[in-house]
Design an enzyme around this catalytic site. Structure first.
Site, PDB file in Angstrom:
ATOM      1  N   ILE A   1      50.627   2.299   9.944  1.00 36.64           N
ATOM      2  CA  ILE A   1      51.557   1.113   9.367  1.00 36.64           C
ATOM      3  C   ILE A   1      53.012   1.498   9.771  1.00 36.64           C
ATOM      4  O   ILE A   1      53.724   2.425   9.347  1.00 36.64           O
ATOM      5  CB  ILE A   1      51.611   0.803   8.045  1.00 36.64           C
ATOM      6  CG1 ILE A   1      50.269   1.285   7.253  1.00 36.64           C
ATOM      7  CG2 ILE A   1      52.127  -0.315   7.487  1.00 36.64           C
ATOM      8  CD1 ILE A   1      50.508   1.565   5.765  1.00 36.64           C
ATOM      9  N   HIS A   2      53.699   0.773  10.684  1.00 38.03           N
ATOM     10  CA  HIS A   2      55.145   0.768  10.852  1.00 38.03           C
ATOM     11  C   HIS A   2      55.899  -0.330  11.102  1.00 38.03           C
ATOM     12  O   HIS A   2      57.141  -0.224  11.214  1.00 38.03           O
ATOM     13  CB  HIS A   2      55.261   1.771  12.088  1.00 38.03           C
ATOM     14  CG  HIS A   2      54.945   1.340  13.487  1.00 38.03           C
ATOM     15  ND1 HIS A   2      53.691   0.818  13.889  1.00 38.03           N
ATOM     16  CD2 HIS A   2      55.782   1.025  14.410  1.00 38.03           C
ATOM     17  CE1 HIS A   2      53.898   0.352  15.056  1.00 38.03           C
ATOM     18  NE2 HIS A   2      55.060   0.368  15.335  1.00 38.03           N
ATOM     19  N   ARG A   3      55.396  -1.486  11.650  1.00 35.18           N
ATOM     20  CA  ARG A   3      56.325  -2.606  11.864  1.00 35.18           C
ATOM     21  C   ARG A   3      57.049  -3.110  10.633  1.00 35.18           C
ATOM     22  O   ARG A   3      56.544  -3.177   9.697  1.00 35.18           O
ATOM     23  CB  ARG A   3      55.202  -3.753  12.327  1.00 35.18           C
ATOM     24  CG  ARG A   3      54.706  -3.443  13.736  1.00 35.18           C
ATOM     25  CD  ARG A   3      54.165  -5.051  14.230  1.00 35.18           C
ATOM     26  NE  ARG A   3      54.793  -5.191  15.604  1.00 35.18           N
ATOM     27  CZ  ARG A   3      54.527  -4.536  16.507  1.00 35.18           C
ATOM     28  NH1 ARG A   3      53.653  -3.339  16.454  1.00 35.18           N
ATOM     29  NH2 ARG A   3      54.957  -4.861  17.775  1.00 35.18           N
TER      30      ARG A   3
ATOM     31  N   ARG B   1      59.664   5.646   9.208  1.00 36.02           N
ATOM     32  CA  ARG B   1      60.095   4.351   8.461  1.00 36.02           C
ATOM     33  C   ARG B   1      59.446   4.016   7.182  1.00 36.02           C
ATOM     34  O   ARG B   1      59.790   4.046   6.372  1.00 36.02           O
ATOM     35  CB  ARG B   1      60.176   3.088   9.545  1.00 36.02           C
ATOM     36  CG  ARG B   1      60.484   2.035   8.833  1.00 36.02           C
ATOM     37  CD  ARG B   1      60.845   0.983   9.624  1.00 36.02           C
ATOM     38  NE  ARG B   1      60.067   0.549  10.841  1.00 36.02           N
ATOM     39  CZ  ARG B   1      60.391   0.136  12.045  1.00 36.02           C
ATOM     40  NH1 ARG B   1      61.518  -0.266  12.054  1.00 36.02           N
ATOM     41  NH2 ARG B   1      59.486  -0.006  12.955  1.00 36.02           N
TER      42      ARG B   1
ATOM     43  N   ASP C   1      49.087  -1.741  12.238  1.00 39.07           N
ATOM     44  CA  ASP C   1      49.889  -2.886  12.606  1.00 39.07           C
ATOM     45  C   ASP C   1      50.614  -2.588  14.117  1.00 39.07           C
ATOM     46  O   ASP C   1      51.412  -3.273  14.640  1.00 39.07           O
ATOM     47  CB  ASP C   1      50.790  -3.169  11.847  1.00 39.07           C
ATOM     48  CG  ASP C   1      52.067  -2.313  11.472  1.00 39.07           C
ATOM     49  OD1 ASP C   1      51.880  -1.080  12.025  1.00 39.07           O
ATOM     50  OD2 ASP C   1      52.403  -2.120  10.317  1.00 39.07           O
TER      51      ASP C   1
END
Ligand code: UDP
Length: 369
Positions: free
Chosen positions: A212-214, A247, A289
């Site tokens: 998950i990073h978006r 992030r 994602d």
């Protein structure tokens, strides 16, 4: 004839991976000389250095230090730095990859100096102009002289937008080139999988790999909550391995949710490319994602659930390998994870023949000499 000089502008993890295929060929060809500029967008050892080492890339000739900041601030500072490099290097072309702020800054700096731009992974569209990646893609394509497309859908998007036919070159997906080259070198023994087997009893083919990073997920608490809850529930049925992007880690830490997540899933630092390939190849399911990870799931024939509202890799949805799961609530994400586990899709001929990098270099050679 002196070699033609290409300045390659990269700065983020997926770009190091994509560029490794083209850079290797440019380095071998005495008619070309590549100068790599690293913008600094990703700078941690495990988000940057490890890829240069593992994928055999030469260290960047120019290292900028533009990390963090808002989109405008980051892109603006990159523009200033890249322009200086281009004025000093006077290249014959500038090569950019994908859809990050580094891509856009490289393209804009070059076109303003009348240096032709080559965009690798041109034409992809999610049609969600609120996502920063979509804005970067559209603007970069608009000013590029060479539009190297990975898929039929990408070429169709560009034709629909009125791009010149002779600028579009459907070469295939450079990530497929890289996956073919490195994927075959990785088996289930040793490496990160061996380590996770020893520590957690993780077995090949019996876990879900997640990333998950978006920003559209990390920066929206309700969406991130839905994802975290879904993965936490799912981990009661199957082990979940989650290499966490910095992030996402920082957002979850601020929200005080990292410890609870760590008790449920196998939380890891970002992995090197080969470690990631091993984790992908032997997963039962991938939940992500990421753009690149969606495709890599297919390269290793692993079903995928994508925690987004839309995707630019539409052919994987049609073929049944990928399922979109917009992160509205945990229960629907969980149903998607259940539905995809154990599923298979149809075989596709969508990403070229694994010679995208070769075709890109051949085209640049032909047009620049
Ligand atoms: N990747 C990696 N280590 C990780 C997570 C991803 O090497 O811990 C690789 C992944 O295999 C793929 C690329 O990074 O090749 C995808 O990059 P990312 O998900 O950061 O960006 P996107 O593809 O969404 O632009």
């Amino acid at each position: 004839m002196p070699p033609k000089k290409i300045v390659t502008v990269i700065g983020a993890r997926p770009q190091f991976i994509k560029a490794s295929a083209v850079s290797a060929l440019l380095r071998q060809d005495e008619r070309m000389r590549e100068v790599v500029v690293h913008t600094g967008q990703h700078f941690d050892t495990n988000m940057s250095d490890v890829f240069f080492e593992e994928l055999g890339m030469a260290p960047p000739a120019h290292q900028c230090a533009v990390h963090g900041g808002s989109h405008g601030e980051m892109t603006g500072r990159m523009l200033v730095d890249i322009e200086k490099v281009l004025l000093a290097e006077q290249p014959d072309a500038v090569l950019v990859y994908g859809d990050t702020n580094s891509t856009l800054a490289g393209a804009v700096a070059a076109v303003k100096l009348h240096i032709p731009v080559a965009h690798v992974e041109a034409g992809l569209r999610s049609f969600n102009v609120r996502s920063p990646e979509e804005v970067n893609r559209i603007l970069t394509d608009r000013v590029s002289r060479w539009l190297f497309t990975p898929t039929n859908a990408a070429g169709a998007n560009l034709r629909h937008e009125g791009s010149r036919a002779d600028h579009i070159d459907q070469v295939g997906d450079v990530m497929f080139d890289v996956a073919l080259h490195h994927g075959a070198r990785v088996d289930e023994h040793g490496g990160v999988l061996g380590e996770l087997r020893r520590i957690y009893g993780l077995r090949p083919g019996a876990y879900c790999l997640a990333t998950i990073h978006r920003a559209e997920n990390t920066d929206h608490p309700a969406r991130l909550t839905a994802i975290v809850e879904a993965l936490t529930h799912f981990s009661k049925e199957i082990k979940v391995v989650l290499p966490l992007h910095p992030r996402t880690r920082s957002v979850l830490a601020q929200q005080g949710r990292l410890d609870a997540l760590e008790r449920a899933v196998i939380l890891m630092e970002p992995q090197s490319y080969l470690a990631m390939v091993q984790l992908e190849k032997y997963a039962a399911l991938i939940a992500t994602d990421s753009g690149g990870v969606q495709k890599e799931a297919y390269f290793y024939r692993v079903p995928c659930v994508t925690f987004r509202d839309e995707t630019e890799w539409v052919e994987l949805l049609d073929a049944g390998w990928n399922r979109l799961a917009p992160p509205a609530e945990a229960a629907t994400l969980l149903s998607s994870l259940h539905a995809s586990l154990g599923s298979k899709g149809a075989e596709l001929d969508a990403y070229g023949a694994g010679d995208a990098a070769k075709r890109i270099v051949a085209r640049l050679l032909r047009d620049l000499h």
